[in-house]
Design a protein around this motif. Structure first.
Motif, mmCIF file in Angstrom:
data_model
loop_
_atom_site.group_PDB
_atom_site.id
_atom_site.type_symbol
_atom_site.label_atom_id
_atom_site.label_comp_id
_atom_site.label_asym_id
_atom_site.label_seq_id
_atom_site.Cartn_x
_atom_site.Cartn_y
_atom_site.Cartn_z
ATOM 1 N N GLU A 191 65.898 -31.486 -58.210
ATOM 2 C CA GLU A 191 65.912 -31.466 -59.674
ATOM 3 C C GLU A 191 65.491 -30.110 -60.206
ATOM 4 O O GLU A 191 66.109 -29.555 -61.131
ATOM 5 N N GLY A 192 64.443 -29.537 -59.622
ATOM 6 C CA GLY A 192 63.930 -28.254 -60.099
ATOM 7 C C GLY A 192 64.806 -27.073 -59.741
ATOM 8 O O GLY A 192 64.903 -26.102 -60.505
ATOM 9 N N LEU A 193 65.455 -27.146 -58.583
ATOM 10 C CA LEU A 193 66.278 -26.025 -58.128
ATOM 11 C C LEU A 193 67.703 -26.058 -58.663
ATOM 12 O O LEU A 193 68.405 -25.043 -58.613
ATOM 13 N N TYR A 194 68.138 -27.200 -59.174
ATOM 14 C CA TYR A 194 69.550 -27.359 -59.507
ATOM 15 C C TYR A 194 70.099 -26.255 -60.423
ATOM 16 O O TYR A 194 71.226 -25.788 -60.206
ATOM 17 N N PRO A 195 69.360 -25.805 -61.427
ATOM 18 C CA PRO A 195 69.911 -24.740 -62.285
ATOM 19 C C PRO A 195 70.199 -23.432 -61.546
ATOM 20 O O PRO A 195 70.967 -22.596 -62.048
ATOM 21 N N TYR A 196 69.595 -23.256 -60.366
ATOM 22 C CA TYR A 196 69.748 -22.000 -59.627
ATOM 23 C C TYR A 196 70.685 -22.145 -58.425
ATOM 24 O O TYR A 196 70.931 -21.171 -57.707
ATOM 25 N N MET A 197 71.198 -23.343 -58.202
ATOM 26 C CA MET A 197 71.943 -23.618 -56.980
ATOM 27 C C MET A 197 73.341 -23.008 -56.985
ATOM 28 O O MET A 197 74.021 -22.980 -57.997
ATOM 29 N N THR A 198 73.742 -22.561 -55.797
ATOM 30 C CA THR A 198 75.125 -22.166 -55.577
ATOM 31 C C THR A 198 75.939 -23.421 -55.254
ATOM 32 O O THR A 198 75.385 -24.512 -55.099
ATOM 33 N N GLU A 199 77.227 -23.270 -55.134
ATOM 34 C CA GLU A 199 78.106 -24.428 -54.956
ATOM 35 C C GLU A 199 78.319 -24.768 -53.484
ATOM 36 O O GLU A 199 79.423 -25.100 -53.046
ATOM 37 N N GLN A 200 77.237 -24.694 -52.722
ATOM 38 C CA GLN A 200 77.270 -25.086 -51.315
ATOM 39 C C GLN A 200 75.942 -25.751 -50.964
ATOM 40 O O GLN A 200 74.887 -25.331 -51.449
ATOM 41 N N ILE A 201 76.005 -26.775 -50.120
ATOM 42 C CA ILE A 201 74.817 -27.530 -49.726
ATOM 43 C C ILE A 201 74.898 -27.843 -48.241
ATOM 44 O O ILE A 201 75.954 -28.229 -47.729
ATOM 45 N N HIS A 202 73.770 -27.671 -47.540
ATOM 46 C CA HIS A 202 73.668 -28.140 -46.165
ATOM 47 C C HIS A 202 73.228 -29.597 -46.175
ATOM 48 O O HIS A 202 72.227 -29.944 -46.807
ATOM 49 N N VAL A 203 73.974 -30.455 -45.470
ATOM 50 C CA VAL A 203 73.601 -31.866 -45.380
ATOM 51 C C VAL A 203 73.231 -32.199 -43.939
ATOM 52 O O VAL A 203 74.000 -31.937 -43.006
ATOM 53 N N LYS A 204 72.045 -32.756 -43.800
ATOM 54 C CA LYS A 204 71.570 -33.196 -42.492
ATOM 55 C C LYS A 204 70.451 -34.202 -42.710
ATOM 56 O O LYS A 204 70.021 -34.437 -43.840
ATOM 57 N N ASP A 205 69.973 -34.798 -41.612
ATOM 58 C CA ASP A 205 68.918 -35.798 -41.709
ATOM 59 C C ASP A 205 68.116 -35.774 -40.415
ATOM 60 O O ASP A 205 68.456 -35.048 -39.468
ATOM 61 N N GLY A 206 67.070 -36.554 -40.366
ATOM 62 C CA GLY A 206 66.246 -36.607 -39.167
ATOM 63 C C GLY A 206 65.012 -37.451 -39.391
ATOM 64 O O GLY A 206 64.687 -37.823 -40.518
ATOM 65 N N ARG A 207 64.339 -37.719 -38.288
ATOM 66 C CA ARG A 207 63.065 -38.440 -38.322
ATOM 67 C C ARG A 207 62.031 -37.615 -37.575
ATOM 68 O O ARG A 207 61.812 -37.798 -36.375
ATOM 69 N N GLY A 208 61.443 -36.644 -38.280
ATOM 70 C CA GLY A 208 60.458 -35.776 -37.660
ATOM 71 C C GLY A 208 61.046 -34.681 -36.806
ATOM 72 O O GLY A 208 60.318 -33.949 -36.131
#
Length: 275
Positions: A191-208
């Motif tokens: 939410e806080g970074l969205y105004p500064y974001m470029t149009e690319q996102i890394h998507v990943k997940d994990g448990r520790g």
């Protein structure tokens, strides 16, 4: 989904970059982020011969190159001071990053700010600003954007953003790093970074563990990030960065390509809800 494209980081695909363009095409991906490589190997994709191979593969397989990642900044501090052993190495990465992005027609240079390049002092901040301004100015003449990926809070990044002071500068959001390495709430950060974001996102997940679980099966709050991005009407690239042939994720299936296929299906299902 016309305004959203699904791709991957070449270092995350099975083989850690080997035949990444062909793999991406065969599994229905649209784009790749390419790592520039290491100092020890003289940054392979900065070499003209290798660039020719990549451009030929691009024509053959129809894969967009959406970013060049300056991954060696994990090992060599971007904010190395003039007169230190790493200063010339750092500026070699910066210069080769720009020339490589131009040669491959890449629209964005991704700059990691972890490990050796994490900003921990006022001196680090000042030197990093100088480096980012160089990248923005040199790459900007070719219409290329610069994206910093780091663990900064929105308040911390806002300071960096204002100090760099370039319109083609922004932040690269990642769906796991903030939770994994800092214990931050990913949605608060997004939410806080969205105004500064470029149009690319890394998507990943994990448990520790980094990049260690299929999307939505870890503890990073991936589903929440996707829901908020839907509300924001995000447009751009979602780039897979799970490590399909590395531990612990590979324990879920002996075939890393099956894991890749599962993640693509999960991501496509999430993105269908955007329309």
């Amino acid at each position: 989904m016309n305004d959203i494209r699904i791709g991957a980081c070449d270092w995350a695909l099975p083989g850690a970059g080997l035949h990444a363009v062909r793999i991406a095409a065969e599994f229905g991906l649209e784009a790749l982020s390419l790592k520039i490589g290491l100092y020890e190997n003289n940054y392979p994709i900065a070499e003209q011969t290798m660039q020719r191979y990549y451009l030929e593969d691009q024509q053959k397989y129809g894969i967009a190159y959406c970013a060049v990642a300056l991954n060696d900044f994990d090992n060599i501090p971007m904010h190395a001071r003039d007169g230190t052993a790493n200063y010339q190495k750092a500026w070699t990465i910066l210069k080769k990053g720009v020339s490589t992005a131009v040669a491959l027609g890449v629209p964005l240079i991704q700059v990691p700010g972890f490990c050796a390049s994490e900003i921990k002092s006022e001196g680090d901040l000042g030197a990093s600003v100088k480096a980012f301004q160089y990248l923005c100015d040199e790459a900007g003449t070719h219409g290329i954007h610069i994206a910093a990926e780091n663990l900064m809070t929105p308040e911390e990044f806002k300071l960096l953003y204002e100090m760099v002071g370039r319109e083609n500068f922004g932040v690269y959001y990642d769906t796991q790093n903030y939770h994994l390495f800092r214990g931050y709430d990913q949605l608060t950060i997004l939410e806080g970074l969205y105004p500064y974001m470029t149009e690319q996102i890394h998507v990943k997940d994990g448990r520790g563990a980094i990049s260690g679980a299929l999307l939505g099966t870890g503890d990073s709050g991936f589903d929440g990030s996707m829901e908020l991005l839907k509300e924001k009407q995000f447009k751009g690239y979602f780039l897979l960065e799970n490590y399909y042939d590395q531990l612990p994720l590979r324990l879920e299936n002996d075939d890393p390509y099956e894991l890749l296929k599962q993640d693509i299906d999960i991501l496509k299902q999430k993105i269908r809800a955007f329309s």
